[in-house]
Write an enzyme that holds these catalytic residues in place. Structure first.
Site, PDB file in Angstrom:
ATOM      1  N   THR A  46      16.204  30.906  13.723  1.00 32.04           N
ATOM      2  CA  THR A  46      17.596  30.936  14.157  1.00 32.04           C
ATOM      3  C   THR A  46      17.859  32.080  15.124  1.00 32.04           C
ATOM      4  O   THR A  46      18.570  31.925  16.122  1.00 32.04           O
ATOM      5  CB  THR A  46      18.527  31.099  12.935  1.00 32.04           C
ATOM      6  OG1 THR A  46      18.227  30.086  11.989  1.00 32.04           O
ATOM      7  CG2 THR A  46      19.981  30.998  13.337  1.00 32.04           C
ATOM      8  N   TYR A 109      25.075  20.994   8.315  1.00 28.53           N
ATOM      9  CA  TYR A 109      26.160  20.127   8.754  1.00 28.53           C
ATOM     10  C   TYR A 109      26.350  18.908   7.843  1.00 28.53           C
ATOM     11  O   TYR A 109      27.458  18.618   7.412  1.00 28.53           O
ATOM     12  CB  TYR A 109      25.977  19.662  10.212  1.00 28.53           C
ATOM     13  CG  TYR A 109      27.193  18.969  10.774  1.00 28.53           C
ATOM     14  CD1 TYR A 109      28.313  19.696  11.148  1.00 28.53           C
ATOM     15  CD2 TYR A 109      27.233  17.590  10.902  1.00 28.53           C
ATOM     16  CE1 TYR A 109      29.447  19.063  11.638  1.00 28.53           C
ATOM     17  CE2 TYR A 109      28.354  16.947  11.390  1.00 28.53           C
ATOM     18  CZ  TYR A 109      29.457  17.686  11.750  1.00 28.53           C
ATOM     19  OH  TYR A 109      30.578  17.056  12.225  1.00 28.53           O
ATOM     20  N   TYR A 135      13.980  27.606   3.585  1.00 30.43           N
ATOM     21  CA  TYR A 135      14.906  28.602   4.142  1.00 30.43           C
ATOM     22  C   TYR A 135      16.315  28.267   3.695  1.00 30.43           C
ATOM     23  O   TYR A 135      16.884  27.258   4.109  1.00 30.43           O
ATOM     24  CB  TYR A 135      14.794  28.612   5.672  1.00 30.43           C
ATOM     25  CG  TYR A 135      15.665  29.623   6.374  1.00 30.43           C
ATOM     26  CD1 TYR A 135      16.263  30.692   5.700  1.00 30.43           C
ATOM     27  CD2 TYR A 135      15.880  29.532   7.748  1.00 30.43           C
ATOM     28  CE1 TYR A 135      17.048  31.613   6.351  1.00 30.43           C
ATOM     29  CE2 TYR A 135      16.667  30.454   8.414  1.00 30.43           C
ATOM     30  CZ  TYR A 135      17.251  31.499   7.721  1.00 30.43           C
ATOM     31  OH  TYR A 135      18.040  32.413   8.372  1.00 30.43           O
ATOM     32  N   ARG A 140      25.054  29.508   7.269  1.00 29.24           N
ATOM     33  CA  ARG A 140      24.830  28.711   8.473  1.00 29.24           C
ATOM     34  C   ARG A 140      24.788  27.210   8.191  1.00 29.24           C
ATOM     35  O   ARG A 140      25.195  26.412   9.014  1.00 29.24           O
ATOM     36  CB  ARG A 140      23.521  29.131   9.161  1.00 29.24           C
ATOM     37  CG  ARG A 140      23.589  30.476   9.863  1.00 29.24           C
ATOM     38  CD  ARG A 140      22.302  30.758  10.622  1.00 29.24           C
ATOM     39  NE  ARG A 140      22.346  32.026  11.340  1.00 29.24           N
ATOM     40  CZ  ARG A 140      22.839  32.189  12.559  1.00 29.24           C
ATOM     41  NH1 ARG A 140      23.328  31.158  13.207  1.00 29.24           N
ATOM     42  NH2 ARG A 140      22.825  33.380  13.136  1.00 29.24           N
ATOM     43  N   LYS A 164      12.567  31.711   1.927  1.00 31.46           N
ATOM     44  CA  LYS A 164      13.321  32.774   2.574  1.00 31.46           C
ATOM     45  C   LYS A 164      14.745  32.632   2.054  1.00 31.46           C
ATOM     46  O   LYS A 164      15.455  31.700   2.406  1.00 31.46           O
ATOM     47  CB  LYS A 164      13.277  32.648   4.094  1.00 31.46           C
ATOM     48  CG  LYS A 164      14.093  33.722   4.817  1.00 31.46           C
ATOM     49  CD  LYS A 164      14.137  33.483   6.320  1.00 31.46           C
ATOM     50  CE  LYS A 164      15.029  34.523   6.996  1.00 31.46           C
ATOM     51  NZ  LYS A 164      15.191  34.266   8.459  1.00 31.46           N
ATOM     52  N   ILE A 207      11.841  38.518   5.848  1.00 27.75           N
ATOM     53  CA  ILE A 207      11.791  38.041   7.231  1.00 27.75           C
ATOM     54  C   ILE A 207      13.041  38.621   7.866  1.00 27.75           C
ATOM     55  O   ILE A 207      14.161  38.214   7.560  1.00 27.75           O
ATOM     56  CB  ILE A 207      11.747  36.515   7.330  1.00 27.75           C
ATOM     57  CG1 ILE A 207      10.414  36.004   6.774  1.00 27.75           C
ATOM     58  CG2 ILE A 207      11.923  36.062   8.781  1.00 27.75           C
ATOM     59  CD1 ILE A 207      10.277  34.491   6.760  1.00 27.75           C
TER      60      ILE A 207
END
Length: 292
Positions: A46, A109, A135, A140, A164, A207
């Site tokens: 990202t 989304y 992840y 987000r 993550k 990360i």
């Protein structure tokens, strides 16, 4: 998967002032991080503004990083999306042999429920032999991977090797650490401010975004945390905490690009719909860096 222990860095994509990709600065960024002691590099996450890159640009970014790295540290590649079939297709069409793992974001989304998230990752895991890092970044994606779903996936698919975890609820991370019985499954912090607490609770590392601007400070902090040198690690944590918070005030990666501009690595330029940090934030970041 010892390659995933320590500090990984989610590399930005540097741009020229005209918006084109600055591959020379990208090479400089790779060398700066490896020389600073980071343990592995994450490509096209990202933070790389991958959603704004063309396919040709993505290919050249990958080749630039691989060439600059020259097999010095392990590489992780970001491949994810909210169309399961397209994600699987990209896995199958990409040469994954040079990557220790693939970072795959939870579908955004669409906002699937837990069974939908499970089935998404199940379909990916069954389609490839590649190592997969889940992840979870609810801020987000608009949905959360519950700890029970993470453990279910880890127990059922050996090529799902890590998560993550970037949930704002730190208790979620500790629930995964507490209930995970698989010794070779890594819980990696996806939040820079939680990185040291996560390591001390039993996590494998981070990360990171800020680490690419402060690679020596941050990677040494994580190493000290892994070695249970708590006082030394927390001294670095507190030294970095204000700049870590500041870089996210106006979104990622505009803050870290301001840090990198200050360091002479690349410009602070972003691509729309993201814009560079405001003058106020730029001044704040530059002031904070004086004391680090």
């Amino acid at each position: 998967m010892k390659q995933l222990v320590g500090t990984g860095v989610a590399l930005v994509t540097p741009f020229h002032e005209d918006g084109s990709v600055d591959y020379v600065s990208l090479e400089k960024l790779v060398n700066y991080n490896i020389d600073g002691g980071v343990d592995y590099l994450v490509i096209l996450g990202t933070t790389a503004e991958a959603a704004t890159l063309t396919n040709d640009e993505k290919k050249k970014v990958i080749e630039t990083i691989k060439k600059a790295n020259n097999k010095r540290v392990p590489l992780v590649l970001g491949i994810g999306g909210n169309n399961t079939a397209e994600v699987i297709k990209e896995y199958q069409e990409t040469d994954l042999s040079e990557y220790c793992a693939i970072l795959t974001v939870s579908p955004y989304y669409n906002k699937p429920n837990q069974e939908g998230i499970y089935q998404h990752y199940k379909a990916i895991a069954e389609s490839t032999d590649a190592n997969i890092i889940l992840y979870n970044v609810p801020g987000r994606t608009g949905s959360n991977i519950d700890p029970e779903t993470t453990i279910r996936l880890a127990n059922e698919f050996k090529n799902i090797v890590a998560i993550k975890e970037a949930s704002p609820n730190f208790l979620q991370s500790t629930d995964i650490l507490r209930t995970n019985n698989r010794e070779d499954f890594h819980i990696i912090s996806g939040d820079d401010e939680y990185a040291l607490p996560m390591v001390l609770a039993g996590g494998s590392g981070v990360i990171s975004v800020i680490a690419q601007g402060l690679p020596q400070l941050f990677s040494s902090m994580i190493k000290e945390g892994l070695n249970r040198d708590v006082n030394a690690a927390y001294e670095k944590h507190y030294k970095a905490v204000e700049i870590t918070r500041a870089i996210f005030e106006e979104g990622n990666p505009c803050g870290i690009k301001t840090v990198l501009s200050n360091k002479g690595i690349c410009s602070a330029q972003t691509r729309l719909p993201l814009v560079p940090a405001s003058e106020e934030l730029t001044n704040k970041i530059n002031q904070l860096l004086i004391n680090i």
